[in-house]
Write an enzyme that holds these catalytic residues in place. Structure first.
Site, PDB file in Angstrom:
ATOM      1  N   ASP A 192       0.487  -1.026   0.056  1.00 20.61           N
ATOM      2  CA  ASP A 192      -0.085  -0.125  -0.038  1.00 20.61           C
ATOM      3  C   ASP A 192       0.557   1.158   0.013  1.00 20.61           C
ATOM      4  OD1 ASP A 192      -2.784   1.009   0.909  1.00 20.61           O
ATOM      5  OD2 ASP A 192      -1.564   2.072   1.635  1.00 20.61           O
ATOM      6  N   GLU A 252       1.226  -0.309  -4.787  1.00 22.19           N
ATOM      7  CA  GLU A 252       0.651   0.888  -4.821  1.00 22.19           C
ATOM      8  C   GLU A 252       1.531   2.002  -5.828  1.00 22.19           C
ATOM      9  OE1 GLU A 252      -3.173   3.297  -4.186  1.00 22.19           O
ATOM     10  OE2 GLU A 252      -1.801   2.771  -2.399  1.00 22.19           O
TER      11      GLU A 252
HETATM   12  C1  NOJ Z   1      -4.809   2.905  -1.333  1.00 19.86           C
HETATM   13  C2  NOJ Z   1      -5.668   1.717  -1.193  1.00 19.86           C
HETATM   14  O1  NOJ Z   1      -5.885   1.167  -1.676  1.00 19.86           O
HETATM   15  C3  NOJ Z   1      -6.791   2.790  -0.284  1.00 19.86           C
HETATM   16  O2  NOJ Z   1      -8.006   2.120  -0.013  1.00 19.86           O
HETATM   17  C4  NOJ Z   1      -6.362   3.142   1.344  1.00 19.86           C
HETATM   18  O3  NOJ Z   1      -7.042   4.627   1.253  1.00 19.86           O
HETATM   19  C5  NOJ Z   1      -5.349   4.404   1.520  1.00 19.86           C
HETATM   20  N1  NOJ Z   1      -4.375   3.603   0.194  1.00 19.86           N
HETATM   21  C6  NOJ Z   1      -4.652   4.592   2.597  1.00 19.86           C
HETATM   22  O4  NOJ Z   1      -4.115   3.095   2.811  1.00 19.86           O
END
Ligand code: NOJ
Length: 533
Positions: A192, A252
């Protein structure tokens, strides 16, 4: 030497709270009971968004205990059973790791709040006497005040304090977490917010703090892409490589320019990072081609892998994106952010089916978001009092947030809860309400219909497995005019997607392998993709 499995994998993203129940919410047992759906679809792996103990201030991305299962979803034994049962069906399990921040309920943050300014407990987080001008990705300031007046940094919700990644306890905590889940058989981690963990020393102000929440950034802010990250991910890669079976990391990272992604990839760095740039693409051949070209070249150059993504739990569903005026996709207005927009669901569905066949024929790996295989549209009409995404309130309700793509899946029946089910108090319904009218979109209804979107995905995945040209590899563009996107893959595979308003002549071919909609003799209708031999 055989290439790693993840370079070609089709991975299905499960949002556990909304996959299968359970009661009002999904559970791991519910997911286990529905593994047949995923095996029938033919995916290689599932990625589970967080199911760890959490107060759910941000759908579980506020983790209070990195090495547990929230009781609402089940137990660690349920997780073990899930890995075993999925494995028996040939499906690997990838989990989320959330290293930028934790929950305000994490024991270390509670200790930090209870300890005085300047204490060692506070050093694990980012406490300062004065905030800088950074804006939270969810809207509003990125700083909140502790009762004694000090401020702590949270790039997301106030209930998600950012870690201080220059603290050895934090490094050690995440090494333990990786090993904990690797020991339980996970095939890898989706990381993440992978590019924000380290913040530039001194926390300098940003030049333009008014960023639209969650949109891709410039890539050059003081909280992105700091050089220490590369070393951190090399150390993680070593940990993963100490386990058998090609475990993966998929990061991500929202990037606009390849230069902000490239340093992470290849060699002993991250195995994979997502390309999210197809999601904000309007339905336009040139826009798709530019992104595909750029990412494909980056993957080849770096030796890394860049899975293609058309949907996830953070972005409006593609049926809806492709079913609105495409100028609004290019330039979203205030009405769009509020979901006040006309959607042509039939048009959006045709395009989403065409986009799916395009995605699944591209070189490399693909991630599917639960419900996209059913052609679900975004649920725009969730009442304000039922909305859960912190972005809704943090943006002063200027943006309806991400709940509309997180609605529990419809499995069967004509009305909510569509077989989800809704537990002991059915009048309460599922945790996010499902709309009326999804009867024809349920899994049961689509299983009975050979023309359904589910049937199309199944055929596409079966063909992808069987065809030697698909999965990892290369492509060669064919120029068939401005409205058509076309490429060849060897041996013997051609794709054409018609983005234009009118039908187009198909190139010469031996046979049609698959089409996202009916063909018109030798013509490819608008908003249709065809796979040719
Ligand atoms: C990316 C995640 O996919 C999202 O759902 C989340 O709110 C943020 N990161 C913070 O962790």
């Amino acid at each position: 030497m055989s290439r790693e499995w993840w370079r070609s994998a089709v991975v299905y993203q499960v949002y556990p709270r909304s996959f299968a129940g359970g009661g009002r919410e999904g559970t791991l047992a519910g997911l286990r009971a529905r593994l047949g759906h995923l095996a029938g679809l033919g995916v290689d792996a599932v990625w589970l968004t967080p199911f760890y103990p959490s107060p759910l201030a941000d759908g579980g991305y506020d983790v209070a205990d990195h090495c547990g299962v929230d009781p609402r979803y089940g137990t660690l034994d349920d997780f073990g059973a899930l890995v075993a049962e999925a494995g028996a069906l040939g499906i690997r399990v990838i989990v989320d790791i959330v290293p930028n921040h934790c929950s305000a309920e994490h024991p270390w943050f509670r200790q930090a709040l209870a300890a005085p300014p300047g204490s060692p407990e506070r050093e694990r987080f980012v406490f300062r006497d004065r905030p800088n001008n950074w804006i939270s990705k969810f809207g509003g300031p990125a700083w909140s005040q502790a009762p004694d007046g000090q401020w702590y940094l949270h790039l997301f919700d106030a209930a998600q304090p950012d870690w201080n990644w220059r603290h050895p306890d934090v490094v050690a905590l995440f090494e333990r977490t990786l090993r904990f889940w690797l020991d339980r058989g996970v095939a890898g981690f989706r990381i993440d917010v992978a590019n924000m963990l380290f913040k530039q020393e001194g926390l300098p102000d940003v030049a333009a703090p008014g960023l639209t929440p969650l949109r891709p950034e410039a890539g050059a802010t003081p909280y992105e892409n700091q050089p220490e990250l590369l070393e951190l991910y090399r150390s993680w890669r070593k940990i993963l490589d100490g386990y058998p079976g090609d475990r993966t990391t998929v990061a991500e990272i929202w990037f606009d320019a390849a230069e902000h992604a490239e340093p992470y990839l290849g060699g002993d760095g991250l195995a994979q990072l997502f390309d999210f740039r197809l999601m904000p693409c309007p339905w336009e051949a040139a826009a798709f081609r530019a992104v595909i070209d750029d990412s494909h070249r980056l993957a080849r150059r770096s030796g890394g892998s860049i899975p293609w993504v058309l949907g996830n739990h953070d972005v409006p569903r593609m049926v809806t994106r492709f079913g609105i005026d495409q100028d609004l996709v290019r330039q979203p207005t205030a009405e769009v952010l509020l979901g006040q927009v006309e959607v042509d669901v039939a048009l959006g569905t045709r395009r989403a089916r065409a986009a799916a066949l395009l995605q699944l024929a591209l070189p490399g790996s693909a991630y599917l978001y639960q419900g996209d295989e059913l052609g679900l549209p975004e649920h725009l009409a969730i009442p304000a009092e039922r909305r859960q995404d912190p972005m809704f309130e943090r943006t002063g309700r200027a943006f309806i947030g991400r709940d509309g793509c997180r609605v529990p899946l419809p499995w069967s029946g004509e009305a909510p809860p569509y077989g989800f089910p809704a537990g002991d108090s059915p009048e309460l319904g599922t945790w996010l309400p499902q709309p009326p009218g999804w009867g024809p979109l349920t899994v049961a209804a689509q299983e009975a219909d050979p023309g359904s979107t589910l049937a199309l995905y199944r055929r596409a995945l079966a063909e992808r497995r069987a065809h030697p040209a698909l999965g990892d590899g290369d492509l060669e563009w064919l120029d068939l005019g401005p409205d058509l996107l076309a490429f060849r893959r060897e041996p013997g595979f051609t794709l054409v997607t018609n983005f234009g308003p009118g039908a187009a002549e198909l190139p010469s071919h031996e046979a049609v392998l698959l089409a996202s909609g009916p063909l018109d003799g030798s013509l490819l209708p608008a908003d249709t993709t065809v796979w040719l031999r």
